[in-house]
Design an enzyme around this catalytic site. Structure first.
Site, short mmCIF file in Angstrom:
data_model
loop_
_atom_site.label_atom_id
_atom_site.label_comp_id
_atom_site.label_asym_id
_atom_site.label_seq_id
_atom_site.Cartn_x
_atom_site.Cartn_y
_atom_site.Cartn_z
N LYS A 177 0.83 -1.21 0.00
CA LYS A 177 0.00 0.00 0.00
C LYS A 177 0.86 1.26 0.00
CE LYS A 177 -2.60 0.92 3.84
NZ LYS A 177 -2.47 2.32 4.28
N ARG A 224 -7.82 13.33 12.43
CA ARG A 224 -6.38 13.08 12.63
C ARG A 224 -5.55 14.36 12.46
NH1 ARG A 224 -4.82 7.78 9.37
NH2 ARG A 224 -2.85 8.16 10.44
N SER A 256 7.75 10.35 11.17
CA SER A 256 6.63 10.02 10.28
C SER A 256 7.09 10.02 8.83
CB SER A 256 5.50 11.05 10.46
OG SER A 256 4.61 10.98 9.36
N ASP A 307 2.95 -0.05 12.07
CA ASP A 307 1.67 -0.64 11.67
C ASP A 307 1.46 -2.03 12.26
OD1 ASP A 307 0.99 1.63 10.29
OD2 ASP A 307 1.80 0.92 8.39
N ARG A 328 -5.18 3.29 18.58
CA ARG A 328 -4.83 1.87 18.55
C ARG A 328 -4.37 1.34 19.91
NH1 ARG A 328 -2.14 1.43 12.46
NH2 ARG A 328 -4.16 1.32 11.40
N ARG A 366 -6.36 -2.51 10.56
CA ARG A 366 -5.30 -3.31 11.20
C ARG A 366 -5.75 -3.92 12.52
NH1 ARG A 366 -1.45 -2.83 7.38
NH2 ARG A 366 -1.13 -0.75 6.57
C1 S3P Z 1 2.83 5.25 6.08
C2 S3P Z 1 3.53 5.67 7.17
C3 S3P Z 1 3.11 5.39 8.54
C4 S3P Z 1 2.13 4.25 8.60
C5 S3P Z 1 1.05 4.37 7.57
C6 S3P Z 1 1.64 4.41 6.18
C7 S3P Z 1 3.32 5.65 4.77
O1 S3P Z 1 2.55 6.55 9.05
O2 S3P Z 1 1.55 4.17 9.89
O3 S3P Z 1 0.18 3.25 7.67
O4 S3P Z 1 2.90 5.07 3.75
O5 S3P Z 1 4.16 6.55 4.71
P1 S3P Z 1 3.46 7.67 9.73
O6 S3P Z 1 4.71 7.72 8.96
O7 S3P Z 1 2.75 8.95 9.66
O8 S3P Z 1 3.69 7.18 11.13
#
Ligand code: S3P
Length: 437
Positions: free
Chosen positions: A19, A120, A164, A323, A354, A396
């Site tokens: 994804k 969010r 992040s 995740d 979560r 999840r």
């Molecule tokens: C993701 C980064 C993560 C993850 C999300 C997908 C991405 O979030 O939890 O499911 O594709 O960059 P954060 O980087 O904001 O923690």
């Protein structure tokens, strides 16, 4: 969804496309000059949201069969103002990464989502994009988000206040349209690096330095040519099947063509350190991402090193497991000593809180759990019992507790389990095809 306990997992699985990588492949291909073919594109609702937003912005995308797409890149100046608000559904990645792209356009856009996404935090992208000169509007830092772009943007040197990958990617994508060098510094742990890998795959040079923290720089403005992308199987979706196989004695599972990016495989390393047998074969490092085959044998080692302490998971490990943490908490109920997860307050800002919902579901199954503001601790080796569970609308959580339910005594019911389609629409069919009772 009713889940009956399983004896073991047996079989082979081919996972749908990752994804995280699919979002990025579509967005970067949309900005390229020319047509890119993306194969094994994720069938998730989240990635469908990204495609529909890109189409709203004037990008032509054709499906070719069930998982292949042709994206006609709009090039540096080709995105068009959307007629209405861009609907990102449940997908934080869509909203945060597109905001980075839209910040560098000479028009205004609005990004919105479902109730979960609209609650969010977006301040984390509003701040750097404002520093770059875009004008962003929101109520209390939550979506809907308006983005009035500036072209070119001002380059910034930005230290991530939260670890992040979404924020890092947002700033790097904005950096494509900035006049000069944009640098992002990762404090608090390295996050997934798919944006960096894909930008380089499309010929955009990046510089990466490691002096205590990882720093990534991009020089803009930058145009680049289209390139085909093959998306590896989703390791975060595979994690649920892998955990089920590791927990059920006598299981044998093979997962083919799965992504093995080191920023994503920490869950597999954790399982191994807890005694699970997971082998990697047929590793291939060509292309933009490493892939390979995983072989899992159940179950987690019955003879732990003594004395049995709780396994502590914290600090820089957290972004690499982000995740998989609810699933890791489920696994923790079955390992000697249990697991304590700390420094993970970010979990409260995901598709659901979560920490809260994991604790609620675990307690419903009879696990002993302590909740902290930044994590939780589960006692080890508990026979879970079948229970009435809830996904709380979070994909999840639905999948983590489907795994828990397979190991439980007695049937479970998961309310709202259809939300698995946010990342892995075929999850229950895939799981059922591997389960032996
Ligand atoms: C993701 C980064 C993560 C993850 C999300 C997908 C991405 O979030 O939890 O499911 O594709 O960059 P954060 O980087 O904001 O923690």
């Amino acid at each position: 969804m009713k889940i009956t306990p399983a004896r073991r997992i047996n079989g082979r699985a081919q996972l749908p496309g990752d994804k995280s990588i699919s979002h990025r492949a579509a967005i970067i291909a949309a900005l390229a000059n020319g047509a890119s073919r993306i194969t094994n594109f994720s069938p998730s609702e989240d990635c469908a949201a990204t495609l529909s937003c890109l189409r709203e912005l004037g990008v032509s995308i054709q499906s070719e069969g069930s998982s292949s797409l042709i994206v006609q890149g709009a090039g540096e100046f080709g995105l068009r103002v959307a007629n209405e608000a861009l609907y990102c559904g449940n997908s934080g990645s869509t909203m945060r990464m597109l905001a980075g792209v839209l910040a560098g356009q000479d028009f205004s856009s609005t990004l919105t989502g479902d109730n979960s996404l609209n609650s969010r935090p977006m301040q984390r992208i509003i701040e750097p994009l404002q520093l770059m000169g875009a004008e962003l509007g929101s109520k209390n830092g939550k979506p809907p988000l308006t983005v009035k772009g500036l072209r070119p943007l001002k380059p910034i040197r930005y230290e991530l206040p939260v670890a992040s990958a979404q924020v890092k990617s947002c700033v790097l994508l904005a950096g494509l349209n900035a006049q000069g060098r944009t640098e992002v510094i990762e404090r608090g742990g390295e996050t997934r690096d798919h944006t960096e890998r894909l930008l380089q795959w499309f010929g955009v040079p990046l510089e990466r330095s490691v002096e205590g923290s990882v720093a990534i720089s991009i020089d803009g403005p930058r145009s680049f040519a289209a390139r085909d992308v093959s998306v590896p199987g989703d390791i975060s979706s595979a994690a649920f099947l892998i955990a089920a196989a590791a927990l059920l004695p006598g299981s044998k599972l093979e997962v083919e063509d799965v992504g093995l990016n080191p920023t994503r495989t920490m869950f597999v390393s954790m399982l191994r350190s807890l005694g699970a047998v997971v082998e990697v074969t047929d590793r291939c490092d060509e292309g933009h991402e490493p892939i390979g085959r995983l072989r899992v044998k159940g179950k987690l080692s019955a003879e732990p090193p003594s004395p049995v302490d709780s396994t502590l998971v914290r600090g820089n490990l957290i972004p690499q497991l982000i995740d998989e943490l609810p699933l890791l908490a489920v696994v923790g109920t079955q390992v000697p000593g249990g697991i304590e997860i700390r420094d993970a307050a970010e979990l409260r800002r995901k598709e659901s809180d979560r920490i809260d919902v994991t604790v609620k579901n675990l307690r419903a199954m009879g696990a002993e759990v302590q909740e902290f503001e930044d994590g939780l601790a589960v006692h080890g080796r508990t026979q879970l019992r079948g229970a009435m569970l809830d996904s709380y609308g979070d994909h999840r959580i639905a999948m983590a507790f489907a795994v828990a339910a397979l190991t439980a005594a007695g049937d479970s019911e998961i309310a709202g389990a259809q939300c698995v389609s946010v990342s892995f629409p075929d999850f229950f069919r895939c799981l059922e095809s591997l389960v032996e009772r």
